[in-house]
Design a protein around this motif. Structure first.
Motif, short mmCIF file in Angstrom:
data_model
loop_
_atom_site.label_atom_id
_atom_site.label_comp_id
_atom_site.label_asym_id
_atom_site.label_seq_id
_atom_site.Cartn_x
_atom_site.Cartn_y
_atom_site.Cartn_z
N GLY A 25 0.82 -1.20 0.00
CA GLY A 25 0.00 0.00 0.00
C GLY A 25 0.86 1.25 0.00
N LEU A 26 0.18 2.38 0.21
CA LEU A 26 0.86 3.67 0.26
C LEU A 26 1.25 3.96 1.71
CD1 LEU A 26 1.69 6.38 -1.07
CD2 LEU A 26 -0.66 7.16 -0.64
N ILE A 27 2.52 4.29 1.91
CA ILE A 27 3.01 4.56 3.26
C ILE A 27 3.95 5.76 3.20
CG2 ILE A 27 4.92 2.94 3.00
CD1 ILE A 27 2.95 3.36 6.25
N GLN A 28 3.94 6.56 4.24
CA GLN A 28 4.80 7.74 4.28
C GLN A 28 6.24 7.35 4.60
OE1 GLN A 28 3.14 10.61 7.03
NE2 GLN A 28 1.80 11.44 5.44
N PRO A 29 7.19 8.14 4.13
CA PRO A 29 8.59 7.87 4.50
C PRO A 29 8.75 7.79 6.01
CG PRO A 29 8.48 9.53 2.78
CD PRO A 29 7.06 9.29 3.21
N SER A 83 6.17 2.09 8.66
CA SER A 83 6.39 0.64 8.69
C SER A 83 5.25 -0.08 7.99
CB SER A 83 6.47 0.15 10.15
OG SER A 83 7.56 0.71 10.82
N LEU A 84 5.57 -1.26 7.49
CA LEU A 84 4.59 -2.07 6.79
C LEU A 84 4.99 -3.53 6.97
CD1 LEU A 84 2.21 -0.92 5.09
CD2 LEU A 84 3.64 -1.21 3.07
N GLN A 144 8.69 -7.74 7.56
CA GLN A 144 8.44 -6.52 8.32
C GLN A 144 9.40 -5.46 7.82
OE1 GLN A 144 6.15 -5.79 10.86
NE2 GLN A 144 6.93 -3.69 10.64
N MET A 145 8.86 -4.34 7.39
CA MET A 145 9.68 -3.27 6.81
C MET A 145 9.50 -2.01 7.65
SD MET A 145 9.04 -3.89 2.75
CE MET A 145 7.34 -3.36 2.80
N ASN A 146 10.59 -1.55 8.22
CA ASN A 146 10.59 -0.34 9.04
C ASN A 146 11.43 0.74 8.39
OD1 ASN A 146 9.13 -1.80 11.00
ND2 ASN A 146 11.02 -2.48 12.00
N GLY A 154 19.04 -4.24 8.83
CA GLY A 154 18.75 -3.33 9.93
C GLY A 154 17.38 -2.69 9.87
N ARG A 155 16.71 -2.80 8.74
CA ARG A 155 15.37 -2.20 8.60
C ARG A 155 14.29 -3.23 8.34
NH1 ARG A 155 14.29 1.26 4.38
NH2 ARG A 155 15.65 0.06 3.00
N PHE A 156 14.62 -4.30 7.62
CA PHE A 156 13.64 -5.33 7.26
C PHE A 156 13.91 -6.60 8.07
CE2 PHE A 156 12.97 -3.78 2.57
CZ PHE A 156 12.64 -2.54 3.05
N THR A 157 12.83 -7.34 8.36
CA THR A 157 12.95 -8.61 9.05
C THR A 157 12.05 -9.64 8.38
OG1 THR A 157 13.36 -7.50 11.17
CG2 THR A 157 12.74 -9.82 11.25
#
Lengths: 106, 121
Positions: B10-14, B17-18, B81-83, B65-68
């Motif tokens: 989907g659309l997410i702001q900078p 997380s998604l 998981q994307m942060n 460090g950002r994705f799991t």
């Protein structure tokens, strides 16, 4: 990281043509080289693994060869459904990396 | 029949997380290797992460460090998981099964249809 370089980036061909795409690795990857076909808006499809092993259901007109750093994908007689973008991918070591793609157009 | 179905894009702001999901049928995720591969609009394919059957994980530098990557064996589902998302993370994200035999080691033999992640303000 291992860099994968495909050539050409695009090519124009006709139905019935023999087409060859090359893929070069920045270091030896033995035979850990895979080829994919991708059509617009679709997921990639695995054609060949281990440099030359044709996947089940893939037409025999596709073949792969090479080892070390230089590899080729050959389409012996281009069919209308073969117009697509083709990617190589090395699975020798992570990070697994792809070539930039070769678009086969009419 | 093997099926992989992604969702969660989907659309997410900078900076947001998604969590992406990949529901699998036709094989068991706990006994194989699973990966995420992404494709920015009009660009080529980029491997993101792999989860081995034993639980080991590896990431591209762009994801470290950002994705799991993880899995839920009871749901036969793999997650990403994307942060701290950035504009350059905008892409279609595919989940894929990874070949684990000698003749197909590290190849992506089954793919989902992909889910689009757009990072934009």
């Amino acid at each position: 990281d291992i860099q994968m370089t495909q050539s050409p980036s695009s090519l124009s061909a006709s139905v019935g043509d023999r087409v060859t795409i090359t893929c070069r690795a920045s270091q030896s990857i033995s035979s850990y080289l895979n080829w994919y076909q991708q059509k617009p808006g679709k997921a990639p499809k695995l054609l060949i693994s281990g440099a030359s092993s044709l996947q089940s259901g893939v037409p025999s007109g596709f073949s792969g060869s090479g080892s070390g750093t230089d590899f080729t994908l050959t389409i012996s007689s281009l069919q209308p459904e073969d117009f697509a973008t083709y990617y190589c991918q090395q699975s020798y070591s992570t990070p697994w990396t792809f070539g930039q793609g070769t678009k086969v157009e009419i | 029949e093997v099926q992989l179905v992604e969702s969660g894009g989907g659309l997410i702001q900078p900076g947001g997380s998604l969590r992406l999901s990949c529901v699998v049928s036709g094989f068991t995720v706990s006994s194989t290797y699973m990966s995420w591969v992404r494709q920015a609009p009009g660009k080529g394919l980029e491997w993101v992460s792999v989860l081995y059957d034993g639980g080991s994980t590896y990431y591209a530098d762009s994801a470290k460090g950002r994705f799991t990557i993880s899995r839920d064996n009871s749901r036969n589902t793999v997650y990403l998981q994307m942060n701290s998302l950035r504009a350059e993370d905008t892409a279609v994200y595919f989940c894929a099964r990874v070949g684990a035999q000698s003749r197909n080691w590290g190849s992506f033999d089954f793919w989902g249809q992909g889910t689009l992640v757009t990072v934009s303000s």
